[in-house]
Structure formats: structure tokens, C-alpha cells
Design a protein around this motif. Sequence first.
Motif, PDB file in Angstrom:
ATOM      1  N   GLY A   1      36.030  34.493  39.524  1.00 24.78           N
ATOM      2  CA  GLY A   1      35.610  33.096  39.811  1.00 24.78           C
ATOM      3  C   GLY A   1      34.390  32.793  38.914  1.00 24.78           C
ATOM      4  N   GLY A   2      33.625  32.096  39.689  1.00 22.86           N
ATOM      5  CA  GLY A   2      32.430  31.678  39.010  1.00 22.86           C
ATOM      6  C   GLY A   2      31.297  32.589  38.941  1.00 22.86           C
ATOM      7  N   GLY A   3      29.998  32.273  38.539  1.00 22.15           N
ATOM      8  CA  GLY A   3      29.072  32.930  37.896  1.00 22.15           C
ATOM      9  C   GLY A   3      28.408  32.853  36.556  1.00 22.15           C
ATOM     10  N   TYR A   4      27.403  32.367  36.544  1.00 20.64           N
ATOM     11  CA  TYR A   4      26.769  31.787  35.317  1.00 20.64           C
ATOM     12  C   TYR A   4      25.646  32.636  34.852  1.00 20.64           C
ATOM     13  CZ  TYR A   4      30.736  28.973  36.722  1.00 20.64           C
ATOM     14  OH  TYR A   4      31.975  28.764  37.227  1.00 20.64           O
ATOM     15  N   ASN A   5      24.916  33.268  35.625  1.00 19.78           N
ATOM     16  CA  ASN A   5      24.127  34.238  35.150  1.00 19.78           C
ATOM     17  C   ASN A   5      24.623  35.176  35.129  1.00 19.78           C
ATOM     18  OD1 ASN A   5      22.223  36.334  35.729  1.00 19.78           O
ATOM     19  ND2 ASN A   5      20.658  35.217  36.726  1.00 19.78           N
TER      20      ASN A   5
ATOM     21  N   ILE B   1      34.443  33.206  48.202  1.00 21.27           N
ATOM     22  CA  ILE B   1      32.901  33.448  48.331  1.00 21.27           C
ATOM     23  C   ILE B   1      32.060  32.762  47.311  1.00 21.27           C
ATOM     24  CG2 ILE B   1      32.971  35.114  50.088  1.00 21.27           C
ATOM     25  CD1 ILE B   1      32.090  37.078  48.082  1.00 21.27           C
ATOM     26  N   ASP B   2      32.884  32.038  46.429  1.00 18.92           N
ATOM     27  CA  ASP B   2      32.281  31.419  45.451  1.00 18.92           C
ATOM     28  C   ASP B   2      31.269  30.227  45.897  1.00 18.92           C
ATOM     29  OD1 ASP B   2      33.189  30.422  42.246  1.00 18.92           O
ATOM     30  OD2 ASP B   2      32.155  29.012  43.191  1.00 18.92           O
ATOM     31  N   ALA B   3      30.248  29.900  45.152  1.00 14.08           N
ATOM     32  CA  ALA B   3      29.297  28.942  45.703  1.00 14.08           C
ATOM     33  C   ALA B   3      29.954  27.604  45.939  1.00 14.08           C
ATOM     34  CB  ALA B   3      28.120  28.601  44.982  1.00 14.08           C
ATOM     35  N   HIS B   4      31.180  27.134  44.901  1.00 16.90           N
ATOM     36  CA  HIS B   4      31.600  26.154  45.022  1.00 16.90           C
ATOM     37  C   HIS B   4      33.018  26.140  46.035  1.00 16.90           C
ATOM     38  CE1 HIS B   4      29.628  26.072  40.958  1.00 16.90           C
ATOM     39  NE2 HIS B   4      29.489  24.873  41.434  1.00 16.90           N
ATOM     40  N   HIS B   5      33.131  24.891  46.874  1.00 17.58           N
ATOM     41  CA  HIS B   5      34.207  24.997  47.474  1.00 17.58           C
ATOM     42  C   HIS B   5      35.597  25.106  46.792  1.00 17.58           C
ATOM     43  CE1 HIS B   5      37.540  22.692  49.931  1.00 17.58           C
ATOM     44  NE2 HIS B   5      37.125  23.499  50.839  1.00 17.58           N
TER      45      HIS B   5
ATOM     46  N   LEU C   1      40.577  30.617  39.365  1.00 19.72           N
ATOM     47  CA  LEU C   1      39.947  29.212  38.764  1.00 19.72           C
ATOM     48  C   LEU C   1      40.790  28.140  39.790  1.00 19.72           C
ATOM     49  CD1 LEU C   1      41.013  29.811  35.055  1.00 19.72           C
ATOM     50  CD2 LEU C   1      38.797  30.108  36.293  1.00 19.72           C
ATOM     51  N   HIS C   2      39.740  28.121  40.794  1.00 15.86           N
ATOM     52  CA  HIS C   2      40.215  27.433  42.170  1.00 15.86           C
ATOM     53  C   HIS C   2      40.026  26.023  42.365  1.00 15.86           C
ATOM     54  CE1 HIS C   2      35.873  28.176  43.830  1.00 15.86           C
ATOM     55  NE2 HIS C   2      35.862  27.646  42.785  1.00 15.86           N
ATOM     56  N   HIS C   3      39.575  25.361  41.151  1.00 12.22           N
ATOM     57  CA  HIS C   3      39.457  23.921  40.967  1.00 12.22           C
ATOM     58  C   HIS C   3      40.644  23.111  40.504  1.00 12.22           C
ATOM     59  CE1 HIS C   3      35.268  24.275  42.674  1.00 12.22           C
ATOM     60  NE2 HIS C   3      34.963  24.705  41.454  1.00 12.22           N
TER      61      HIS C   3
ATOM     62  N   ALA D   1      30.424  34.713  41.643  1.00 10.28           N
ATOM     63  CA  ALA D   1      29.157  35.239  41.733  1.00 10.28           C
ATOM     64  C   ALA D   1      27.878  34.042  41.495  1.00 10.28           C
ATOM     65  CB  ALA D   1      28.784  36.467  40.463  1.00 10.28           C
ATOM     66  N   ASP D   2      28.407  32.932  41.696  1.00 12.47           N
ATOM     67  CA  ASP D   2      27.339  31.899  41.283  1.00 12.47           C
ATOM     68  C   ASP D   2      26.841  31.671  42.963  1.00 12.47           C
ATOM     69  OD1 ASP D   2      29.936  30.817  42.704  1.00 12.47           O
ATOM     70  OD2 ASP D   2      29.884  29.219  40.958  1.00 12.47           O
ATOM     71  N   SER D   3      27.181  32.600  43.835  1.00  9.98           N
ATOM     72  CA  SER D   3      26.631  32.235  45.136  1.00  9.98           C
ATOM     73  C   SER D   3      25.259  33.118  45.204  1.00  9.98           C
ATOM     74  CB  SER D   3      27.780  32.642  46.243  1.00  9.98           C
ATOM     75  OG  SER D   3      28.327  33.678  46.049  1.00  9.98           O
TER      76      SER D   3
HETATM   77 ZN    ZN Z   1      31.453  28.131  41.447  1.00  4.90          ZN
END
Ligand code: ZN
Length: 331
Positions: free
Chosen positions: A296-300, A166-170, A128-130, A254-256
Motif C-alpha cells: 500500500g502507501g507510505g511515502y517516507n 490500515i493505510d492512512a487513506h480510506h 492499490l486500493h483507490h 505505511a503512510d499511517s
Molecule cells: Zn495511503
Amino acid sequence: MNDPTCRVLLVSGDEIARYGFGDGHPFGTDRHEAFMRELHKRGMDGRVLRASARPATREELEWFHLAAYVDLVRERSVTGHGYLDAGDTPAFRGVYEAASHVVGGTLTAVEAVMAGTARRAFIPIGGLHHAAPERAAGFCVFNDCGVAVHYLRRKHQLKRIAYVDIDAHHGDGVFYAFEDDPDLLFADLHEDGRYLYPGTGRAEETGAGPARGTKLNIPLAPGAEDDEFHLAWARVEEYLLAGKPEFILLQCGADSLAGDPITHLRFTEAAHAHAAARLCVIADELGHGRVVGMGGGGYNRQNLARAWTGVVGAFLDSQAQQGSVGEIAAR
Ligand code: ZN
Ligand code: ZLS
């Protein structure tokens, strides 16, 4: 799991699965199940060691977060009303317990690797990097990555720790919290900020004060594919080998991957498996082998299931290779 050669730990279960938001929010509570189903489908759930998450203590949370912010989350957790940021991160009943279990789960993973009960570990809902010391941001309530860095330093006296993202978000919450810390190696591949939140992570952002010139931000254009990933990844490897970290944390959002509903990178899951496999090789070459992956992220849902099982698969394969090298040496 009785096989002593199986040394990959998965931290999972209801305690962390409860971390998520309702009402059509991209970060729903079904993400954990989507991953677990795929792990089972691939017959991998029987090959990993398993642990559930403990809650982080208040002291651990306050290594990264301000006490007043921890209090605010606890208060909003009772009513479940309102937002914890400007509109991405709604409060829900039990948000404090769920978010502190995510942090405790990441610490469970880190501790297992430090204790040697596992060589690698993975936690699907971590990363949860943000989250910032004083506020939630971008679906992230408490920053498990940041707490893990403090944990390794305070409990294990490690100095040089690598955070790879390597998440799409910084990973802005991690980057700015350790911006002036030259011993936190930071390498982040992400979609550039022209269309994507949070808009930070320009290549020129290399750290501040005594850490100026020591961090690696690699923004990629929307639409970037595996070729661009591999070019950037080679720089990450070079950076890590020069920096010689004592522990490697991987945030493998995985949102990348192509097909994510809220981002525009177009990697395949092979990128995530490659990152995980290569970090194991690097950690082994550095002599300690310590790698922890956070989802981390990834929404699909299909993407996250494939990418994260690929990461766990790479961890398992790296174990098998480690075993075979040992066997060869023993002959
Ligand atoms: Zn993300
Ligand atoms: O890295 O783009 C933004 C910020 C806004 C737009 C959305 N509104 C609600 C707030 C202001 C500019 N936020 C991003 C955050 C992405 C966080 C990624 C986390 C991580 O993957 C690590 C776990 C964003 N993108 C998409 C949304 N927010 C978003 C889409 C749809 C919804 C539903 C629920 C909530 C409000 C309506 C929401 C957010």
C-alpha cells in the motif's frame, strides 16, 4: 531457500518495482528498493521464499475493471503522456505492463497461500486500493485488492473474504466496489476526511442494500497515535472473529506512521507488526491460516522499510510459533 519450515513468500522484483511515477512524485519507483535494502539489512531476505510477479491476464483485470478503462490504460502506456485521473496518477511508458504485474503479483501471493506452498505472503507494491472499475485514482491504476477478491471466488470458490486496511487513506476503491456485498468483510482504519484524500469512510458508511450494517469504517483524527490504533484494532478483531472469513487480505500502507509527508496519523511501525501478527493468530484460529499482506502507501522511505519488514517479521514469527506448537503437540 531450502528450509521447509520457511513458509512465508515474498513477491518482489523489477516487474513490480517499475510501478511508480517520476518527477518528484511521492509514489516513486525507489520504494521497492528501500524495502528490499531493509529486509537484507535485517537478514530476513534469506528467510523467505521468493517469487517474481506474473502479469494479470486481461480477463482477470476485467473481473474488476471495465474493458474500456483497461483499453485506455493500454493506449496511454504506449505514449506515456497525460494523466489517468484528475492529477495524481500520471501515465508513463509501460504503465499497463507495470500495473498488470502488480495485480498478477498479488494473485501470485494469493495463489501460493491457496496452494499451500506458503502460509503467508507479502507483496510490497500491491494494495492499490483507490482504483475504481472505470478509472484510476490516487496513484492506483489497477485495483489488485479487488481483483484478488474475485480471484478467490472464481478460482477457489471462497465466499467470505476479509479485506483489512490500515493505510492512512480510506480504501474507497475496494469499499464502493463491494459496498452491497455482505460476504466481503471490510475493516478500514484511516485518517478521517477533514484534511485527507479521498474524504470518504465515515463510520456511518456500513455498506449498502443487503450489506447494510456489515462493513467497518473507523476514521481517526489527524495526529492519532498507537493508543488510538489499539482501541480501533480491538474492534477489527471482534469483527473478524464474528465474520469468520476464509481468507484475510491486509493492506498495510505505511503512510499511517508519524513522519509521512502527505498524511497526519502518528502510528509507529509496531502497529503494523501487531496487525500482521494478530491476523495470523485469527487466521490460524479460524483453521486455515491464510493471510496475504500488500504494502500500500507510505511515502517516507525509512517508515515504509521499517513497517513492511515488521509485517514480514510478524509473518515469519507466526510461522515459528506454529512450528513450536506442532512440536509440542508431537511430544
Ligand atoms: Zn495511503
Ligand atoms: O492510499 O489530495 C489529493 C487530490 C488532489 C491534490 C493533489 N492534486 C495533484 C490532485 C488533486 C486532491 N490526492 C492525494 C492522493 C493520495 C493517494 C494515496 C494513495 C495510497 O497511499 C495508496 C497507494 C494526494 N496526496 C498528495 C498528493 N496527492 C500529491 C502530492 C505531490 C504530488 C506531485 C506529484 C503529484 C502532482 C505533484 C502529487 C500528488
